[in-house]
Motif scaffolding. Structure first.
Motif, PDB file in Angstrom:
ATOM      1  N   PHE A 332       0.841  -1.208   0.000  1.00 44.06           N
ATOM      2  CA  PHE A 332       0.000   0.000   0.000  1.00 44.06           C
ATOM      3  C   PHE A 332       0.871   1.252   0.000  1.00 44.06           C
ATOM      4  O   PHE A 332       0.625   2.208  -0.753  1.00 44.06           O
ATOM      5  CB  PHE A 332      -0.914  -0.030   1.226  1.00 44.06           C
ATOM      6  N   PHE A 333       1.927   1.236   0.818  1.00 41.79           N
ATOM      7  CA  PHE A 333       2.865   2.364   0.856  1.00 41.79           C
ATOM      8  C   PHE A 333       3.521   2.570  -0.517  1.00 41.79           C
ATOM      9  O   PHE A 333       3.601   3.695  -1.022  1.00 41.79           O
ATOM     10  CB  PHE A 333       3.932   2.102   1.925  1.00 41.79           C
ATOM     11  N   ARG A 401      -6.386   5.822  -1.112  1.00 42.20           N
ATOM     12  CA  ARG A 401      -6.473   5.535   0.325  1.00 42.20           C
ATOM     13  C   ARG A 401      -7.842   5.000   0.689  1.00 42.20           C
ATOM     14  O   ARG A 401      -7.984   4.075   1.473  1.00 42.20           O
ATOM     15  CB  ARG A 401      -6.171   6.791   1.144  1.00 42.20           C
ATOM     16  N   ARG A 402      -8.857   5.601   0.102  1.00 39.01           N
ATOM     17  CA  ARG A 402     -10.236   5.209   0.403  1.00 39.01           C
ATOM     18  C   ARG A 402     -10.503   3.769  -0.047  1.00 39.01           C
ATOM     19  O   ARG A 402     -11.169   3.000   0.651  1.00 39.01           O
ATOM     20  CB  ARG A 402     -11.180   6.167  -0.316  1.00 39.01           C
ATOM     21  N   ARG A 406      -8.781  -0.217   2.903  1.00 33.85           N
ATOM     22  CA  ARG A 406      -9.693  -1.179   3.536  1.00 33.85           C
ATOM     23  C   ARG A 406      -9.142  -2.599   3.459  1.00 33.85           C
ATOM     24  O   ARG A 406      -9.505  -3.454   4.260  1.00 33.85           O
ATOM     25  CB  ARG A 406     -11.055  -1.142   2.845  1.00 33.85           C
ATOM     26  N   ARG A 407      -8.310  -2.856   2.456  1.00 32.86           N
ATOM     27  CA  ARG A 407      -7.783  -4.206   2.272  1.00 32.86           C
ATOM     28  C   ARG A 407      -6.436  -4.406   2.958  1.00 32.86           C
ATOM     29  O   ARG A 407      -5.827  -5.460   2.838  1.00 32.86           O
ATOM     30  CB  ARG A 407      -7.621  -4.490   0.770  1.00 32.86           C
ATOM     31  N   VAL A 408      -5.961  -3.373   3.645  1.00 33.77           N
ATOM     32  CA  VAL A 408      -4.646  -3.468   4.292  1.00 33.77           C
ATOM     33  C   VAL A 408      -4.791  -4.113   5.666  1.00 33.77           C
ATOM     34  O   VAL A 408      -5.676  -3.757   6.436  1.00 33.77           O
ATOM     35  CB  VAL A 408      -4.013  -2.062   4.422  1.00 33.77           C
ATOM     36  N   THR A 409      -3.890  -5.064   5.970  1.00 33.59           N
ATOM     37  CA  THR A 409      -3.888  -5.734   7.270  1.00 33.59           C
ATOM     38  C   THR A 409      -2.736  -5.171   8.087  1.00 33.59           C
ATOM     39  O   THR A 409      -1.570  -5.437   7.801  1.00 33.59           O
ATOM     40  CB  THR A 409      -3.709  -7.257   7.093  1.00 33.59           C
ATOM     41  N   TYR A 410      -3.064  -4.358   9.107  1.00 33.33           N
ATOM     42  CA  TYR A 410      -2.005  -3.738   9.905  1.00 33.33           C
ATOM     43  C   TYR A 410      -1.600  -4.599  11.092  1.00 33.33           C
ATOM     44  O   TYR A 410      -0.489  -4.496  11.596  1.00 33.33           O
ATOM     45  CB  TYR A 410      -2.468  -2.376  10.409  1.00 33.33           C
TER      46      TYR A 410
END
Length: 412
Positions: A332-333, A401-402, A406-410
């Motif tokens: 994502f980054f 970002r929007r 949502r699909r990013v797992t932190y």
């Protein structure tokens, strides 16, 4: 309130000093009277508010008085006394430091050390951005002659400019094809380099070498690789005479032509020349992506893979259900940074096709901006291009970002 007293005074003093410097050296050609008036009113008000919350004392009040006087003097303050407001802030701190809580004193010194870097960023990044917005409202501003205020006329011309739309479509294809390709290739290479193999350090160095090579030099070498007569690529493929960097045909149109599908304009895709530049770009930035992704891979706890092995999961299942989801913050980054960087592509395009290619098939928005500003000396139109590009990047980044966040797992 007391915690913010000294940071607030410091901020006002630094902004006031920068305003005096810009006026003294005529860096900014814009009406400054309103700004000086605002600081002249805000300075004494801030000093009064600080005097009510800070521990009192003669030295403190003297410092606040000096600060208020320097701010109120505004444009009439002599250049030699530009730092007088800052001196007042330090004098006020010296008078009250023994009675200040430790947290407030730490906040003061923290801002003292932050402000030099912040001031440089304001000078070199933030203020020029606002100045570009300002001069985009003038007709052919060029720092020499007089220019006329025309409002949004440059933006109206931009809207009807076919070269702008040509450059924007080229840039769109560049972003769409280079950013995902770079991330996917980088992920594959990073996963392979994360395995325990012999000579791992050597492989990592080889992949990172292109990134530390100057982009200009790398583009010049690839220009030779694509040379129609002496190029390495034509020798390798057995296609002598093929001029990679001067072929304006779209790659989608060429690929579908044998099937009887005729594509033209935007749908023909990026030209062969622009695709050649994209390949060079992906090669150059692959090492950067690999390093970032390797760091992300090594932050994934090994226990997850050990548990998956005990449950009988294969290599591909572990990559799909463990590596890819837990690597999502890193990808994502890279997607955010890649989109911003790809929209500003310039150097390699300028080196490999200085004229924007055949029929402007390699013209990008950044290159068009450069041409208008430094070739045609029309900084107003170039600034309108820059502002428009900023808005496009901002909107796309917010959408990215929007949609993707949502699909990013932190959580690991």
């Amino acid at each position: 309130m007391r915690t913010y007293a000294f940071p607030g005074l410091l901020a006002l003093a630094v902004f006031s000093g920068l305003l005096h410097l810009s006026t003294q050296y005529q860096i900014v050609r814009a009406p400054m009277g309103a700004l000086f008036l605002a600081f002249a009113l805000a300075g004494p008000a801030a000093a009064y508010a600080a005097a009510r919350v800070l521990p009192g004392g003669v030295v403190t009040w003297a410092g606040l008085g000096l600060f208020a006087a320097a701010m109120a003097a505004g444009v009439w303050l002599p250049p030699a006394l530009d730092a007088l407001a800052l001196v007042g802030v330090f004098l006020a701190y010296a008078g009250s430091r023994d009675r200040l809580p430790e947290r407030d004193a730490a906040a003061f010194w923290g801002w003292v050390f932050v402000w030099p870097a912040l001031a440089l960023m304001l000078i070199w990044n933030i203020f020029p951005s606002f100045f570009a917005l300002w001069i985009s409202l003038f007709d052919r501003f060029n720092f020499i002659g007089e220019s006329r205020f025309v409002g949004l006329l440059n933006y109206e011309i931009l809207w009807r400019d076919p070269l702008f739309w040509r450059a924007l479509s080229n840039t769109f294809w560049y972003v769409v094809l280079t950013v995902p390709t770079g991330i996917l290739l980088g992920t594959v290479v990073a996963v392979l380099l994360n395995e325990r193999i012999r000579g791992l350090g050597l492989y990592r160095t080889i992949y990172f070498l292109p990134y530390i090579t100057a982009l200009t030099a790398a583009a010049a070498v690839w220009q030779w690789i694509y040379h129609p007569e002496f190029g390495f690529l034509n020798w390798l493929l057995g296609t002598p005479g093929l001029d990679w960097l001067h072929t304006p045909d779209g790659i989608f149109a060429l690929a579908l032509a044998p099937l009887g599908v005729q594509l033209s304009g935007f749908w023909a895709g990026p030209s062969v020349a622009f695709t050649a530049i994209m390949i060079m770009t992906v090669w150059h930035f692959l090492g950067y992506n690999v390093v970032i992704l390797l760091a992300g891979l090594q932050s994934i706890p090994a226990q997850y893979y050990e548990a998956a092995e005990l449950d009988g999961a294969g290599w591909w299942q572990m990559q799909r259900h463990i590596t890819w989801p837990l690597l999502s913050p890193t990808t994502f980054f890279l997607a955010i940074i890649g989109l911003i960087g790809a929209f500003q592509v310039f150097t390699q395009v300028y080196v490999m096709t200085p004229t924007g290619g055949v029929l402007n098939d390699t013209l990008t928005v950044a290159m068009y901006l450069y041409n208008k500003g430094f070739r045609d000396s029309d900084f107003s139109y170039a600034s309108a291009l820059a502002v428009t590009m900023f808005v496009i990047i901002l909107v796309l980044t917010l959408i990215q970002r929007r949609v993707l966040e949502r699909r990013v797992t932190y959580e690991h």
